[in-house]
Write a protein that holds these residues in place. Sequence first.
Motif, short mmCIF file in Angstrom:
data_model
loop_
_atom_site.label_atom_id
_atom_site.label_comp_id
_atom_site.label_asym_id
_atom_site.label_seq_id
_atom_site.Cartn_x
_atom_site.Cartn_y
_atom_site.Cartn_z
N HIS A 29 0.86 -1.24 0.07
CA HIS A 29 -0.09 -0.08 0.13
C HIS A 29 0.92 1.23 -0.05
N SER A 82 -0.02 11.99 -2.20
CA SER A 82 -1.53 11.64 -1.95
C SER A 82 -2.12 11.18 -3.26
N ARG A 127 -2.09 7.35 -3.62
CA ARG A 127 -2.56 6.44 -3.00
C ARG A 127 -4.16 5.99 -3.17
N THR A 128 -4.54 4.80 -3.13
CA THR A 128 -5.83 4.18 -3.38
C THR A 128 -6.25 4.15 -1.73
N THR A 129 -7.49 3.64 -1.54
CA THR A 129 -8.12 3.25 -0.25
C THR A 129 -7.59 1.91 0.01
N ILE A 130 -7.51 1.58 1.35
CA ILE A 130 -7.30 0.36 1.54
C ILE A 130 -8.43 -0.86 1.21
N GLY A 159 -13.24 0.42 8.97
CA GLY A 159 -13.08 0.86 7.82
C GLY A 159 -14.19 1.87 7.50
N GLY A 171 -13.16 5.29 6.35
CA GLY A 171 -11.93 5.22 6.26
C GLY A 171 -10.90 5.16 7.29
N TRP A 190 -9.30 3.14 10.21
CA TRP A 190 -8.84 1.68 10.31
C TRP A 190 -8.01 1.48 11.54
N TYR A 240 -5.20 4.31 11.34
CA TYR A 240 -4.71 4.69 10.03
C TYR A 240 -5.97 5.07 9.29
N HIS A 241 -5.82 6.23 8.77
CA HIS A 241 -6.69 7.08 7.99
C HIS A 241 -6.53 6.87 6.48
N ASP A 242 -7.65 6.60 5.82
CA ASP A 242 -7.57 6.38 4.28
C ASP A 242 -7.70 7.90 3.90
#
Length: 357
Positions: A279, A287, A290-293, A336, A339, A341, A353-355
């Motif tokens: 990731h 930024s 980056r995708t989302t998780i 989730g 966003g 986690w 962790y923030h998406d």
Amino acid sequence: MDRPAAAALGADLRKHVALQPADLVPDGLISPADAAALRPVTETFRMRITPQMRTAITRADDGVGLQFVPDRRELNVLPSELTDPIGDGAHSPTKGITHRYPDRVIFHVTQVCEVYCRFCFRREVVGENGVLPAGDVAAALDYIRRTPAINEVILTGGDPLSLSPRRLHEITTALAAIPHVGLMRIHTRVPVVAPNRITPEMIAALTAPGLQTWLVLHTNHPQEFIPEAVAALDLLRTAGVPLLSQSVLLRGVNDSVAVLKSLFTTLLRLGVKPYYLHHCDLARGTSHYRTTIAAGRALMRALRGQISGSALPTYVLDIPGGFGKVPITADYFDGGADGRWQVTDPNGGTHIYHDPE
């Protein structure tokens, strides 16, 4: 790009000269009007592209161009983005060493790469200096010698294969002489981005009696596999060097089932076992990559039904701050919603962790 120009550029690259936006204007990868506007980007984050990757780029926004051609969005630095996103410095007992896990260390033998990836988690320091000075190399080796728990040494940087075969051989033989070190892993982009460096002398420098070497290739898009890269990988495989790969999930570059399927199956066909899909780290100014998780997990679910399990890497996150690398699975990730986690590290600690929005 014509071959004489490529050769001249190659000479510059061997001197470790960073490029400027205007250098990409003749290839049509940057317009003359944009060249000046992009200067602040390359003054902040260095640019370097090998002749081989210049020939692999068909346009600035293709799967290779997006990895190496500068973008104004890099100057958009979010509060969550970090200078040292994976916490190398928090686990550095001596210069050149990161000791995050008990049985293995990262040995930063150089800060030079043949290419500078626009999403690199070490983009703040890559290219800042050259090879690790001899005194620091000696101190790093002394640390490894007096730490018997260390079984594996991971050469990174920069790119270890940007070193000369002579210098790399010195490091390899020094590690092989340490009784408790049995494994050496080399993380590199060179076989794909600068395949001309994979010579018999370089291959010989990778191994030493009593030391098992694994080479981990960093590659993100099937378009990177130009004929010279395929030939370099064949040389390594024929010489008996085990090959793994690591890739970074990058929005706009490889965040589709079709591209990842092609990438992983091509790697396996070339004798390279897909190992990690990272990731994208919280490096400054990245930024837009980056995708989302959740999106990454959906891609992995879709791939599992379409390609062989041997072609599937492990999707992982390096927890920001230096808390370690974990698979992005239900065993490590909870939540989730919106966003947000909760991530459990290998020692049982939890982190938020923030998406990206």
